[in-house]
Motif scaffolding. Structure first.
Motif, PDB file in Angstrom:
ATOM      1  N   TYR A  31      18.385 -39.899  -8.334  1.00  0.00           N
ATOM      2  CA  TYR A  31      18.966 -41.220  -8.080  1.00  0.00           C
ATOM      3  C   TYR A  31      18.179 -42.307  -8.801  1.00  0.00           C
ATOM      4  N   MET A  32      16.868 -42.181  -8.801  1.00  0.00           N
ATOM      5  CA  MET A  32      16.026 -43.179  -9.472  1.00  0.00           C
ATOM      6  C   MET A  32      16.337 -43.227 -10.972  1.00  0.00           C
ATOM      7  N   MET A  33      16.560 -42.076 -11.550  1.00  0.00           N
ATOM      8  CA  MET A  33      16.814 -41.971 -12.981  1.00  0.00           C
ATOM      9  C   MET A  33      18.104 -42.690 -13.386  1.00  0.00           C
ATOM     10  N   VAL A  34      19.078 -42.693 -12.501  1.00  0.00           N
ATOM     11  CA  VAL A  34      20.365 -43.307 -12.809  1.00  0.00           C
ATOM     12  C   VAL A  34      20.206 -44.802 -13.097  1.00  0.00           C
ATOM     13  N   ARG A  35      19.278 -45.443 -12.413  1.00  0.00           N
ATOM     14  CA  ARG A  35      19.057 -46.877 -12.677  1.00  0.00           C
ATOM     15  C   ARG A  35      18.700 -47.116 -14.137  1.00  0.00           C
ATOM     16  N   VAL A  41      23.818 -46.083 -21.117  1.00  0.00           N
ATOM     17  CA  VAL A  41      25.219 -45.717 -21.338  1.00  0.00           C
ATOM     18  C   VAL A  41      26.021 -46.958 -21.725  1.00  0.00           C
ATOM     19  N   LYS A  42      25.723 -48.065 -21.096  1.00  0.00           N
ATOM     20  CA  LYS A  42      26.456 -49.300 -21.416  1.00  0.00           C
ATOM     21  C   LYS A  42      26.166 -49.769 -22.840  1.00  0.00           C
ATOM     22  N   ILE A  43      24.935 -49.624 -23.286  1.00  0.00           N
ATOM     23  CA  ILE A  43      24.593 -50.000 -24.667  1.00  0.00           C
ATOM     24  C   ILE A  43      25.266 -49.045 -25.647  1.00  0.00           C
ATOM     25  N   SER A 105      33.108 -53.421 -13.344  1.00  0.00           N
ATOM     26  CA  SER A 105      34.511 -53.578 -13.731  1.00  0.00           C
ATOM     27  C   SER A 105      35.057 -52.221 -14.185  1.00  0.00           C
ATOM     28  N   GLN A 106      36.360 -52.105 -14.225  1.00  0.00           N
ATOM     29  CA  GLN A 106      36.981 -50.875 -14.723  1.00  0.00           C
ATOM     30  C   GLN A 106      36.585 -50.638 -16.177  1.00  0.00           C
ATOM     31  N   ARG A 107      36.477 -51.712 -16.918  1.00  0.00           N
ATOM     32  CA  ARG A 107      36.082 -51.599 -18.329  1.00  0.00           C
ATOM     33  C   ARG A 107      34.659 -51.045 -18.445  1.00  0.00           C
ATOM     34  N   SER A 108      33.777 -51.555 -17.624  1.00  0.00           N
ATOM     35  CA  SER A 108      32.389 -51.093 -17.649  1.00  0.00           C
ATOM     36  C   SER A 108      32.291 -49.628 -17.215  1.00  0.00           C
ATOM     37  N   LEU A 109      33.022 -49.264 -16.174  1.00  0.00           N
ATOM     38  CA  LEU A 109      32.996 -47.881 -15.684  1.00  0.00           C
ATOM     39  C   LEU A 109      33.507 -46.890 -16.724  1.00  0.00           C
ATOM     40  N   ALA A 110      34.326 -47.363 -17.638  1.00  0.00           N
ATOM     41  CA  ALA A 110      34.903 -46.483 -18.669  1.00  0.00           C
ATOM     42  C   ALA A 110      34.004 -46.336 -19.897  1.00  0.00           C
ATOM     43  N   LEU A 111      32.975 -47.190 -20.042  1.00  0.00           N
ATOM     44  CA  LEU A 111      32.063 -47.034 -21.180  1.00  0.00           C
ATOM     45  C   LEU A 111      31.462 -45.647 -21.128  1.00  0.00           C
ATOM     46  N   HIS A 112      31.215 -45.055 -22.292  1.00  0.00           N
ATOM     47  CA  HIS A 112      30.728 -43.676 -22.307  1.00  0.00           C
ATOM     48  C   HIS A 112      29.777 -43.443 -23.478  1.00  0.00           C
ATOM     49  N   MET A 113      29.039 -42.358 -23.358  1.00  0.00           N
ATOM     50  CA  MET A 113      28.147 -41.927 -24.431  1.00  0.00           C
ATOM     51  C   MET A 113      28.004 -40.417 -24.386  1.00  0.00           C
ATOM     52  N   ALA A 114      27.537 -39.871 -25.482  1.00  0.00           N
ATOM     53  CA  ALA A 114      27.248 -38.435 -25.544  1.00  0.00           C
ATOM     54  C   ALA A 114      25.956 -38.175 -24.778  1.00  0.00           C
ATOM     55  N   PHE A 115      25.892 -37.033 -24.116  1.00  0.00           N
ATOM     56  CA  PHE A 115      24.724 -36.682 -23.298  1.00  0.00           C
ATOM     57  C   PHE A 115      24.093 -35.380 -23.775  1.00  0.00           C
ATOM     58  N   MET A 127      29.745 -38.650 -21.095  1.00  0.00           N
ATOM     59  CA  MET A 127      29.767 -39.138 -19.718  1.00  0.00           C
ATOM     60  C   MET A 127      30.040 -40.637 -19.705  1.00  0.00           C
ATOM     61  N   THR A 128      30.889 -41.039 -18.755  1.00  0.00           N
ATOM     62  CA  THR A 128      31.178 -42.451 -18.561  1.00  0.00           C
ATOM     63  C   THR A 128      30.157 -43.038 -17.589  1.00  0.00           C
ATOM     64  N   VAL A 129      30.170 -44.345 -17.480  1.00  0.00           N
ATOM     65  CA  VAL A 129      29.327 -45.009 -16.478  1.00  0.00           C
ATOM     66  C   VAL A 129      29.692 -44.460 -15.094  1.00  0.00           C
ATOM     67  N   ALA A 130      30.981 -44.281 -14.824  1.00  0.00           N
ATOM     68  CA  ALA A 130      31.407 -43.720 -13.535  1.00  0.00           C
ATOM     69  C   ALA A 130      30.828 -42.324 -13.326  1.00  0.00           C
ATOM     70  N   ASP A 131      30.810 -41.510 -14.371  1.00  0.00           N
ATOM     71  CA  ASP A 131      30.222 -40.166 -14.275  1.00  0.00           C
ATOM     72  C   ASP A 131      28.741 -40.233 -13.940  1.00  0.00           C
ATOM     73  N   VAL A 132      28.052 -41.195 -14.519  1.00  0.00           N
ATOM     74  CA  VAL A 132      26.614 -41.329 -14.282  1.00  0.00           C
ATOM     75  C   VAL A 132      26.359 -41.734 -12.826  1.00  0.00           C
ATOM     76  N   TYR A 133      27.215 -42.582 -12.271  1.00  0.00           N
ATOM     77  CA  TYR A 133      27.079 -42.922 -10.852  1.00  0.00           C
ATOM     78  C   TYR A 133      27.283 -41.690  -9.974  1.00  0.00           C
ATOM     79  N   ALA A 134      28.150 -40.771 -10.375  1.00  0.00           N
ATOM     80  CA  ALA A 134      28.429 -39.568  -9.584  1.00  0.00           C
ATOM     81  C   ALA A 134      27.359 -38.488  -9.752  1.00  0.00           C
ATOM     82  N   PHE A 135      26.682 -38.489 -10.876  1.00  0.00           N
ATOM     83  CA  PHE A 135      25.710 -37.444 -11.207  1.00  0.00           C
ATOM     84  C   PHE A 135      24.669 -37.180 -10.113  1.00  0.00           C
ATOM     85  N   PRO A 136      23.960 -38.210  -9.592  1.00  0.00           N
ATOM     86  CA  PRO A 136      22.853 -37.870  -8.694  1.00  0.00           C
ATOM     87  C   PRO A 136      23.278 -37.193  -7.407  1.00  0.00           C
TER      88      PRO A 136
END
Length: 158
Positions: A31-35, A41-43, A105-115, A127-136
């Motif tokens: 959970y700490m890592m997600v912060r 991911v947003k960048i 925002s929905q737009r922010s949650l949809a941002l993604h990057m390769a992992f 993974m999207t920002v939403a995926d990263v929130y779900a990961f931990p």
């Protein structure tokens, strides 16, 4: 698990080289890592896909050093974080993540990057920002099954 004593925490977990206490810290650390992952991911979500892919490949190439840092970092940090400090940290970080998630925002949650998929079984190629929130939570639930702690007497068996 709230009934676990010091001897229970020192006991080896099931399926890892860690004690229960170290594994618990590793679970909280997810959970700490997600912060730190969220801003990344947003960048990267605004950068060309080729940079995302190159960065993920670079991280995958560093899997062995990552595994060592992950292993020894968790062992070392568990010496600093006792069960009470871990519980406080988990409550604070999950509350913060929950508040932050509500404000995305929905737009922010949809941002993604390769992992780097070799770093964790729950990392997917993109993974999207939403995926990263779900990961931990997936990471936590997976490792919770590896704890060799007594069940609370008022808790049903898993």
């Amino acid at each position: 698990m709230s009934q676990a004593g010091d001897a229970d925490l020192r006991r080896r977990s099931a399926g890892t080289r860690w004690s229960n206490k170290v594994l618990l810290f590793h679970m909280v650390f997810g959970y700490m890592m997600v912060r730190n992952l969220l801003p990344l991911v947003k960048i990267f979500g605004h950068l060309p896909p080729s940079l995302n892919t190159a960065f993920a490949r670079l991280l995958n190439a560093g899997t062995r050093p990552f595994d060592q840092v992950n292993y020894w970092g968790s062992r070392t940090a568990a010496r600093v974080y006792n069960r009470h400090r871990m519980a406080r940290k988990l409550r604070r970080v999950t509350a913060t993540l929950g508040t932050n998630l509500e404000n995305e925002s929905q737009r922010s949650l949809a941002l993604h990057m390769a992992f780097p998929t070799r770093w964790d079984p729950f990392f997917t190629p993109v993974m999207t920002v939403a995926d990263v929130y779900a990961f931990p939570t997936m990471h936590f639930d997976f490792h919770a099954k590896q704890l060799s702690l007594p069940l609370d007497q008022d808790s049903p068996p898993a």
